[in-house]
Design a protein around this motif. Structure first.
Motif, short mmCIF file in Angstrom:
data_model
loop_
_atom_site.label_atom_id
_atom_site.label_comp_id
_atom_site.label_asym_id
_atom_site.label_seq_id
_atom_site.Cartn_x
_atom_site.Cartn_y
_atom_site.Cartn_z
N THR A 189 2.91 -0.07 1.19
CA THR A 189 1.94 0.15 2.42
C THR A 189 2.22 -0.49 3.66
O THR A 189 3.19 -1.17 3.64
CB THR A 189 0.65 -0.76 1.81
N LEU A 198 3.17 -4.18 -2.26
CA LEU A 198 1.82 -4.94 -2.94
C LEU A 198 1.40 -4.26 -4.29
O LEU A 198 1.81 -3.27 -4.59
CB LEU A 198 0.61 -4.76 -1.85
N LEU A 235 -6.79 -3.23 -3.49
CA LEU A 235 -5.69 -4.27 -3.58
C LEU A 235 -6.07 -5.40 -4.36
O LEU A 235 -7.32 -5.94 -4.39
CB LEU A 235 -5.72 -4.55 -2.23
N ASP A 239 -5.91 -10.22 0.92
CA ASP A 239 -5.10 -9.56 1.97
C ASP A 239 -3.78 -9.07 1.60
O ASP A 239 -3.20 -9.31 0.42
CB ASP A 239 -5.05 -10.50 3.13
N ASP A 240 -2.85 -8.54 2.72
CA ASP A 240 -1.60 -7.99 2.75
C ASP A 240 -0.57 -9.14 2.58
O ASP A 240 0.56 -8.65 2.52
CB ASP A 240 -1.35 -6.84 3.60
#
Length: 429
Positions: A189, A198, A235, A239-240
């Motif tokens: 991503t 991720l 996800l 968060d990323d």
């Protein structure tokens, strides 16, 4: 370390062995792998309800038993003895620790209790079939090369409607991927220039998801090809910024310990069955087990199994040694399974006999999680054996490389006495 098992740990081992002896003999295993799921769903429900097997290492707050890695390793040793086809490794060994480490409180509250009671099975989908690399067992996983590269490599994630993500790509050799109720998919991503890997949650009923069971060398470890065509995903985490490589490495050393215990259980059972055969099979008027050449071969196998068992138990106490324990366990299982086929003579080469099941497990596990020399090389790298000491001339042999062994290497990970030990092979428990 205290090598004595508690009464509770001994009870887990005894109860599980009794149940699997009754419900998972060689004939039952062969029948279970030919079902649609690849395992006996009724037996899995019984193991979950009566023993809490998938939740052994999960906290009680999530419906688990509240035990640790040692108890789960002992359980895996028993499932390895029976070559039990089950989603235990994929669910409790790989997926559950990742959800516990990276998931949001809401995700943990939703998924972990269902994993603990056996109603939800999971699978970790890694592109390219590079599970050992993704878990950091055969090399450094920080670069993300194991997840594919470029604009179209691996699995790609892009923004979808409502803040979700859409995944596009495929992953092969996904353990229990055809039957799992939830997939943890590693995907790129952030675009090509800033791409990072991720983990995403994909439900079994998601649109755009296609799963096909593959023909595997070892039918007791069913594998699948997972195809994602703009498949809706969530996800894993908030968060990323999640440290996915670090979480995979932490999960990898624990999974390696469980696999090492499984290999020890399988090797031990193969040796026991061989001992029974050589006691009963007669040649030239006497049992073939009475010949000195056969005795020597069996004695060597016994020593290998006991050394591998010590290594697996040590890794359960100090999971950082999981990679070395797995290397020794896989090598031991390969040698013992090969000798079992040979010592059984002509019957050992037939499909009707169970000896080939152990041989296939040995070969398939080394292909999936090895090879052995890469596991040992990675352990040596992490211990600092290939790093010369400061001030040494380039190319000069390091003090670690010329030392007595891995355990004496300067720079080895400290803690729990593992650096002072001469390696799992020499640990006596």
């Amino acid at each position: 370390m205290d090598s004595a098992f508690t009464a509770e740990q001994d009870e887990i081992r005894r109860t599980l062995r009794e149940l699997l002896t009754k419900r998972s003999g060689p004939d039952e295993v062969k029948a279970a792998v030919r079902t649609a799921t690849g395992y006996d769903a009724e037996l899995w429900t019984q193991l979950s309800a009566q023993l809490g097997l998938p939740g052994l290492a999960l906290p009680e707050s999530y419906g688990g038993v509240g035990c640790g890695l040692t108890e789960l390793a002992l359980a895996c040793e028993e499932t390895g003895r029976a070559l039990l086809p089950s989603p235990l490794l994929a669910t409790a060994g790989l997926a559950a620790p990742l959800i516990a480490a990276l998931g949001t409180p809401a995700q943990r509250d939703e998924l972990l209790p269902r994993i603990a009671d056996g109603s939800l099975t999971c699978a970790l989908a890694v592109p390219g079939g590079s599970l050992a690399a993704a878990l950091g067992l055969s090399g450094d996983n920080a670069s993300g090369e194991w997840a594919g590269g470029g604009r179209a490599g691996g699995v790609q994630a892009r923004p979808g409607d409502g803040g979700g993500r859409l995944l596009y790509g495929e992953a092969c050799q996904v353990l229990d991927g055809h039957s799992a109720g939830l997939l943890l998919v590693a995907a790129h991503t952030g675009g090509f220039a800033r791409s990072r890997t991720l983990l995403f949650l994909v439900r079994a009923d998601a649109a755009g998801l296609s799963r096909t069971r593959q023909t595997a060398l070892d039918e007791t470890r069913p594998q699948a090809r997972v195809e994602l065509r703009d498949c809706a995903a969530e996800l894993l985490g908030a968060d990323d910024a999640a440290d996915v490589p670090g979480a995979l490495v932490a999960t990898g050393v624990r999974a390696a310990t469980l696999l090492a215990a499984e290999a020890v259980g399988a090797a031990s059972c193969a040796l026991d069955r061989t001992l029974e055969y050589v006691r009963a099979r007669e040649q030239f008027g006497r049992a073939i087990g009475s010949f000195q050449a056969v005795k020597h071969r069996l004695a060597d196998l016994y020593v290998r199994v006991q050394a591998a068992r010590s290594a697996a138990y040590y890794a359960a106490w100090d999971p950082r040694e999981g990679g070395l324990a797995l290397a020794q366990g896989l090598e031991t299982l390969r040698v013992v399974a090969g000798e079992a086929v040979q010592l059984h003579g002509g019957i050992g080469f037939t499909w009707e006999h169970e000896a080939h099941l152990y041989f296939k497990r040995a070969a398939a596990d080394e292909l999936l999680f090895g090879p052995v020399h890469r596991l040992r090389t990675r352990a040596a790298e992490r211990a600092g054996l290939f790093v010369p000491p400061s001030g040494a001339a380039p190319g000069a042999p390091s003090e670690a490389a010329s030392g007595a062994g891995l355990g004496t290497a300067p720079g080895a990970e400290s803690g729990s006495g593992s650096a002072a030990a001469p390696g799992p092979e020499a640990v006596a428990v």
